[in-house]
Design a protein around this motif. Structure first.
Motif, PDB file in Angstrom:
ATOM      1  N   SER A  75       0.837  -1.205   0.000  1.00  0.00           N
ATOM      2  CA  SER A  75       0.000   0.000   0.000  1.00  0.00           C
ATOM      3  C   SER A  75       0.870   1.252   0.000  1.00  0.00           C
ATOM      4  O   SER A  75       1.976   1.264   0.552  1.00  0.00           O
ATOM      5  CB  SER A  75      -0.913   0.027   1.229  1.00  0.00           C
ATOM      6  OG  SER A  75      -1.734  -1.111   1.286  1.00  0.00           O
ATOM      7  N   ASP A  94      -4.701  10.324  -0.639  1.00  0.00           N
ATOM      8  CA  ASP A  94      -5.003   9.197  -1.527  1.00  0.00           C
ATOM      9  C   ASP A  94      -4.313   7.946  -0.993  1.00  0.00           C
ATOM     10  O   ASP A  94      -3.266   8.024  -0.338  1.00  0.00           O
ATOM     11  CB  ASP A  94      -4.512   9.491  -2.951  1.00  0.00           C
ATOM     12  CG  ASP A  94      -5.012   8.469  -3.953  1.00  0.00           C
ATOM     13  OD1 ASP A  94      -6.149   8.618  -4.440  1.00  0.00           O
ATOM     14  OD2 ASP A  94      -4.257   7.510  -4.250  1.00  0.00           O
ATOM     15  N   ARG A  95      -4.916   6.788  -1.280  1.00  0.00           N
ATOM     16  CA  ARG A  95      -4.347   5.513  -0.848  1.00  0.00           C
ATOM     17  C   ARG A  95      -4.496   4.490  -1.965  1.00  0.00           C
ATOM     18  O   ARG A  95      -5.582   4.331  -2.541  1.00  0.00           O
ATOM     19  CB  ARG A  95      -5.036   5.008   0.420  1.00  0.00           C
ATOM     20  CG  ARG A  95      -4.462   3.677   0.930  1.00  0.00           C
ATOM     21  CD  ARG A  95      -5.223   3.184   2.150  1.00  0.00           C
ATOM     22  NE  ARG A  95      -4.752   1.874   2.590  1.00  0.00           N
ATOM     23  CZ  ARG A  95      -3.815   1.679   3.520  1.00  0.00           C
ATOM     24  NH1 ARG A  95      -3.257   2.733   4.102  1.00  0.00           N
ATOM     25  NH2 ARG A  95      -3.448   0.467   3.864  1.00  0.00           N
ATOM     26  N   LEU A  96      -3.424   3.768  -2.240  1.00  0.00           N
ATOM     27  CA  LEU A  96      -3.413   2.702  -3.239  1.00  0.00           C
ATOM     28  C   LEU A  96      -3.085   1.387  -2.546  1.00  0.00           C
ATOM     29  O   LEU A  96      -2.097   1.283  -1.819  1.00  0.00           O
ATOM     30  CB  LEU A  96      -2.370   2.997  -4.322  1.00  0.00           C
ATOM     31  CG  LEU A  96      -2.149   1.890  -5.368  1.00  0.00           C
ATOM     32  CD1 LEU A  96      -3.424   1.662  -6.175  1.00  0.00           C
ATOM     33  CD2 LEU A  96      -0.979   2.244  -6.276  1.00  0.00           C
ATOM     34  N   THR A 109      -6.496  -4.779  -6.961  1.00  0.00           N
ATOM     35  CA  THR A 109      -6.005  -3.400  -7.008  1.00  0.00           C
ATOM     36  C   THR A 109      -7.157  -2.446  -6.729  1.00  0.00           C
ATOM     37  O   THR A 109      -8.205  -2.532  -7.369  1.00  0.00           O
ATOM     38  CB  THR A 109      -5.392  -3.071  -8.380  1.00  0.00           C
ATOM     39  OG1 THR A 109      -4.316  -3.963  -8.648  1.00  0.00           O
ATOM     40  CG2 THR A 109      -4.879  -1.637  -8.411  1.00  0.00           C
ATOM     41  N   ASN A 111      -7.701   1.822  -5.701  1.00  0.00           N
ATOM     42  CA  ASN A 111      -7.233   3.146  -5.298  1.00  0.00           C
ATOM     43  C   ASN A 111      -8.379   3.877  -4.620  1.00  0.00           C
ATOM     44  O   ASN A 111      -9.499   3.929  -5.129  1.00  0.00           O
ATOM     45  CB  ASN A 111      -6.756   3.945  -6.508  1.00  0.00           C
ATOM     46  CG  ASN A 111      -6.099   5.248  -6.098  1.00  0.00           C
ATOM     47  OD1 ASN A 111      -4.960   5.267  -5.640  1.00  0.00           O
ATOM     48  ND2 ASN A 111      -6.820   6.354  -6.251  1.00  0.00           N
ATOM     49  N   ASP A 202     -10.808  -0.054 -10.800  1.00  0.00           N
ATOM     50  CA  ASP A 202      -9.683   0.026  -9.871  1.00  0.00           C
ATOM     51  C   ASP A 202      -9.321   1.458  -9.495  1.00  0.00           C
ATOM     52  O   ASP A 202      -9.033   1.754  -8.335  1.00  0.00           O
ATOM     53  CB  ASP A 202      -8.457  -0.671 -10.473  1.00  0.00           C
ATOM     54  CG  ASP A 202      -8.672  -2.161 -10.674  1.00  0.00           C
ATOM     55  OD1 ASP A 202      -9.685  -2.679 -10.174  1.00  0.00           O
ATOM     56  OD2 ASP A 202      -7.825  -2.799 -11.325  1.00  0.00           O
ATOM     57  N   TRP A 203      -9.315   2.359 -10.480  1.00  0.00           N
ATOM     58  CA  TRP A 203      -8.802   3.710 -10.258  1.00  0.00           C
ATOM     59  C   TRP A 203      -9.911   4.762 -10.217  1.00  0.00           C
ATOM     60  O   TRP A 203      -9.639   5.956 -10.280  1.00  0.00           O
ATOM     61  CB  TRP A 203      -7.797   4.070 -11.351  1.00  0.00           C
ATOM     62  CG  TRP A 203      -6.574   3.207 -11.309  1.00  0.00           C
ATOM     63  CD1 TRP A 203      -6.383   2.017 -11.942  1.00  0.00           C
ATOM     64  CD2 TRP A 203      -5.389   3.446 -10.557  1.00  0.00           C
ATOM     65  NE1 TRP A 203      -5.147   1.502 -11.648  1.00  0.00           N
ATOM     66  CE2 TRP A 203      -4.511   2.356 -10.790  1.00  0.00           C
ATOM     67  CE3 TRP A 203      -4.970   4.472  -9.704  1.00  0.00           C
ATOM     68  CZ2 TRP A 203      -3.255   2.275 -10.208  1.00  0.00           C
ATOM     69  CZ3 TRP A 203      -3.721   4.394  -9.125  1.00  0.00           C
ATOM     70  CH2 TRP A 203      -2.874   3.311  -9.378  1.00  0.00           C
TER      71      TRP A 203
END
Length: 427
Positions: A75, A94-96, A109, A111, A202-203
């Motif tokens: 992460s 923001d967090r991935l 995945t 985000n 995902d994004w």
């Protein structure tokens, strides 16, 4: 007087640093704008850390034998918080999460676009914010009936710790105004509809999860006595009548704080909301209450223990819950999905325990234990963590166990048990 108030605030902060600070929506930050804090903010506008985990989990699916698999996660969490001018502050978060896991445990995945807003403070007692803001309300720790903006806000839940769930969720696009006075504050929020439905991309910024209808909120607080400062909330939602709420914390003694949180209003039951209109469930709109109350004790040795009772009047009672999970699996699955989206209680009654011991045995070692117990079907969720803090990194070991019948609240969780090691590094 100030000493007692300080003890109360410290007691709450030790056990729940995230939500305690947000009960007044950053009022303390806006008022405590001293030169020293300004310098600190200028030198630490960025907070960036990466987190890696590796562990083994038991995956549980109905009708299929349990399977054990290795899981990994990487992460990246980024926060930018800076005074752009003496009156203007900018926040971006923001967090991935990159997961190596089976489909049963969720997407690989994801985000989470958590926050992006501008805060304008033309006067010390006036603040106007616009953008995506993670607004968190509530005096309790394990369940927050007045936290109306939690629904659909978590794209990825990497920990069952309630503090992590609040911290990692997405904010809501809104316009927020605050006015402050001695001993009190008034906050007004307008959150417009931005998209029709959530997105699994995902994004995606996923405004369809947080802004799929028009909403508003009013929150007012006023100190009525040395240790009595209630907060009252009114919440408007395009899909139901206005809801009311109240948050209250009181100092019982120098080591114990009592917390009380309530919300209520006319609304349909969660079962009626989850099932289609053509179902046999009546559209049973009635006045329904939610409640979370308990005590937090903090010792001189930095041990904090919280015990709470939770009640959800919109959830099914024990008899309906037993009938639901033994009849139609489609209705049961629809109901559980709604509960997960709203982070609500599946049944009427639950208990919550959490203990945190800072600097346990040795300096910088923190131990945490948590238990959620469904009082209607007697299923349990247990979680333990040992975390050692270094100057720029943290090392942790976490263990989790969900127990109960296959169709019970916690027994039906896909992640029946796990143990994992975690490493976090701050840049």
């Amino acid at each position: 007087m100030r000493q007692k108030q300080a003890v109360a605030l410290i007691s709450i902060a030790l056990c729940a640093p995230v939500y305690a600070a947000d009960v007044a929506e950053d009022d303390a930050l806006n008022l405590a704008d001293t030169t020293a804090e300004t310098v600190k903010a200028e030198t630490s506008a960025w907070r960036v850390f990466t987190e890696a985990t590796a562990g083994r989990t038991t995956v549980h699916q109905a009708g299929v034998p349990d399977a054990t698999e290795d899981t990994q996660r990487l992460s990246l969490d980024v926060l930018f918080d800076k005074k752009l001018t003496p009156e203007l502050r900018g926040v971006l978060s923001d967090r991935l999460d990159l997961n190596h896991q089976s489909d049963a445990l969720g997407q690989q995945t994801l985000n989470s676009f958590k926050e992006a807003y501008l805060s304008w403070q033309p006067q010390s007692d006036r603040v106007l914010d616009v953008g995506r803001i993670n607004v968190r309300y509530g005096a309790a720790m394990g369940y927050n009936p007045t936290d109306f903006f939690r629904e659909g806000a978590n794209r990825a839940i990497t920990s069952v710790d309630p503090n992590a769930i609040r911290e990692n969720r997405m904010g809501t696009a809104m316009l927020r105004g605050q006015t402050l006075w001695k001993g009190g504050s008034l906050t007004a929020i307008v959150a417009p509809k931005v998209a029709d439905a959530p997105s699994n991309a995902d994004w995606s910024a996923d405004f369809g999860a947080t802004n799929n209808r028009n909403r508003w909120m009013l929150a007012a607080s006023q100190q009525l006595a040395n240790n009595f400062n209630p907060q009252f909330v009114l919440y408007g939602d395009a899909r139901q009548p206005v809801q009311m709420g109240m948050n209250l914390t009181m100092l019982v003694n120098d080591a114990t704080v009592a917390q009380f949180e309530w919300s209520g209003g006319r609304q349909k039951s969660l079962l009626a909301q989850a099932l289609p209109v053509s179902s046999t469930v009546a559209q049973d709109e009635a006045f329904r209450n939610r409640l979370a109350t308990g005590l937090t004790y903090t010792s001189a040795s930095k041990l904090s223990i919280t015990a709470e009772y939770h009640y959800n009047g919109a959830a099914v009672d024990e008899a309906v819950w037993n009938a639901l999970r033994s009849s139609s699996m489609l209705d049961y699955a629809s109901y559980r999905q709604l509960i997960q989206e709203e982070l609500d209680l599946a049944t009427r009654q639950a208990a919550f325990l959490r203990a945190t011991w800072q600097d346990a045995f040795i300096n910088k070692l923190d131990l945490t234990a948590m238990l959620r117990y469904n009082l209607d079907d007697h299923s349990k969720l247990s979680w333990l963590e040992a975390r050692y803090r270094l100057d720029k990194s943290e090392i942790a070991v976490q263990w989790q166990l969900a127990s109960g019948d296959d169709s019970s609240d916690f027994g039906a969780m896909a992640q029946r048990r796990y143990i994992q090691a975690l490493f976090r590094y701050y840049f």
